[in-house]
Design an enzyme around this catalytic site. Structure first.
Site, mmCIF file in Angstrom:
data_model
loop_
_atom_site.group_PDB
_atom_site.id
_atom_site.type_symbol
_atom_site.label_atom_id
_atom_site.label_comp_id
_atom_site.label_asym_id
_atom_site.label_seq_id
_atom_site.Cartn_x
_atom_site.Cartn_y
_atom_site.Cartn_z
ATOM 1 N N LYS A 13 0.825 -1.215 0.000
ATOM 2 C CA LYS A 13 0.000 0.000 0.000
ATOM 3 C C LYS A 13 0.860 1.268 0.000
ATOM 4 O O LYS A 13 0.599 2.197 -0.747
ATOM 5 C CB LYS A 13 -0.946 0.010 1.220
ATOM 6 C CG LYS A 13 -1.945 -1.141 1.245
ATOM 7 C CD LYS A 13 -2.956 -1.013 2.370
ATOM 8 C CE LYS A 13 -2.376 -1.138 3.760
ATOM 9 N NZ LYS A 13 -1.831 -2.473 4.085
ATOM 10 N N ARG A 88 -9.684 0.750 8.926
ATOM 11 C CA ARG A 88 -9.224 -0.596 9.270
ATOM 12 C C ARG A 88 -10.332 -1.434 9.902
ATOM 13 O O ARG A 88 -10.119 -2.614 10.170
ATOM 14 C CB ARG A 88 -8.148 -0.528 10.330
ATOM 15 C CG ARG A 88 -6.676 -0.313 10.008
ATOM 16 C CD ARG A 88 -5.931 -1.354 9.312
ATOM 17 N NE ARG A 88 -4.621 -1.669 9.817
ATOM 18 C CZ ARG A 88 -3.502 -1.015 9.512
ATOM 19 N NH1 ARG A 88 -3.506 0.019 8.743
ATOM 20 N NH2 ARG A 88 -2.344 -1.443 9.966
ATOM 21 N N ARG A 127 11.624 -6.399 5.131
ATOM 22 C CA ARG A 127 11.474 -4.967 4.869
ATOM 23 C C ARG A 127 12.334 -4.137 5.836
ATOM 24 O O ARG A 127 12.451 -4.466 7.003
ATOM 25 C CB ARG A 127 10.002 -4.578 5.036
ATOM 26 C CG ARG A 127 9.736 -3.105 4.778
ATOM 27 C CD ARG A 127 8.343 -2.876 4.279
ATOM 28 N NE ARG A 127 7.384 -2.740 5.360
ATOM 29 C CZ ARG A 127 6.096 -2.454 5.160
ATOM 30 N NH1 ARG A 127 5.619 -2.298 3.937
ATOM 31 N NH2 ARG A 127 5.276 -2.355 6.165
ATOM 32 N N ARG A 173 -0.608 -9.199 13.294
ATOM 33 C CA ARG A 173 -1.185 -8.177 12.412
ATOM 34 C C ARG A 173 -2.031 -8.821 11.317
ATOM 35 O O ARG A 173 -3.084 -8.306 10.935
ATOM 36 C CB ARG A 173 -0.079 -7.322 11.790
ATOM 37 C CG ARG A 173 0.498 -6.305 12.760
ATOM 38 C CD ARG A 173 1.817 -5.762 12.274
ATOM 39 N NE ARG A 173 1.679 -4.879 11.136
ATOM 40 C CZ ARG A 173 2.691 -4.553 10.331
ATOM 41 N NH1 ARG A 173 3.897 -5.055 10.530
ATOM 42 N NH2 ARG A 173 2.500 -3.743 9.323
#
Ligand code: AMP
Length: 213
Positions: A13, A88, A127, A173
């Site tokens: 995103k 969310r 990441r 998550r």
């Protein structure tokens, strides 16, 4: 453009939003970035949000909506915005609809980035993110490493693994995404506002989104 980017953590995103904003100077609004900056600055919002974020849990809707109302009232949002990581939950989506009506802003559509769990896990554990809040460049130890290990190519600040990107926090998550956020796919589908895109590469996503505008 006035769009929402929906998708699990690691769907790309942030990368897609950064590419899209140069298309028409829309602002990229990442609730995760706003919260991380608040944590770093030690503001009351940051102090309250930190524990939730480190565990990979969602920050309460009331805090998020207060923060987003302030952000959306800023002038730069009039020309366009790309929401990344917001809404969310269904209550956030309902509150957003009300807020947009109140501010006389109209959403173009919601982009659902489709990506498998294995890809997400691999992308997130590899990441690295620049710690400089005005840079926040994103790297990947496998596909896009920094030239010097741990140092951002663009600004020279440390590029690190986020505290919520350990395997344990990532699994939490993903579970949170499936439970609280994935229902938004049907929610926006039922409103006729959803556009699903296979998120294989960010360039392909950008192409599909810009041609649908
Ligand atoms: P992100 O960078 O979007 O993955 O967000 C990082 C963390 O910030 C999430 O795991 C949540 O703890 C928190 N967060 C970001 N956006 C929201 C939101 N819209 N609602 C609740 N919590 C959020």
């Amino acid at each position: 453009m006035k769009i929402i980017l929906l998708g699990p953590p690691g769907a790309g995103k942030g990368t897609v939003a950064n590419l899209l904003k140069s298309h028409d100077n829309s602002v990229h609004i990442s609730t995760g970035d706003i919260l991380r900056n608040a944590v770093k600055a030690g503001t009351p919002l940051g102090v309250e949000a930190k524990g939730y974020m480190d565990r990979g849990d969602l920050v309460p809707d009331s805090l998020i909506m207060g923060m987003m109302e302030e952000r959306l009232k800023e002038d730069d949002c009039q020309k366009g915005f790309i929401f990344d990581g917001f809404p969310r939950t269904i209550p956030q989506a309902d509150a957003l609809t009300e807020l947009l009506n109140k501010l006389d802003l109209k959403l173009d559509f919601v982009v659902n980035l489709e990506v498998g769990k294995d890809v997400v896990l691999d992308r997130l554990t590899t990441r690295r993110t620049c710690t400089n809040s005005s840079c926040q460049a994103i790297y990947n130890t496998k596909s896009n490493p920094t030239k010097v290990d741990g140092i951002c190519d663009k600004c020279g600040s440390p590029a690190i693994q986020r505290s919520d990107e350990t395997e344990e926090a990532i699994l939490n998550r993903l579970e949170t995404y499936n439970k609280s956020t994935a229902p938004l796919i049907d929610y926006y589908e039922n409103k006729g506002q959803l556009k699903s895109v296979e998120a294989l590469t960010s360039d392909a996503v950008v192409k599909e989104v810009t041609s649908a505008l």
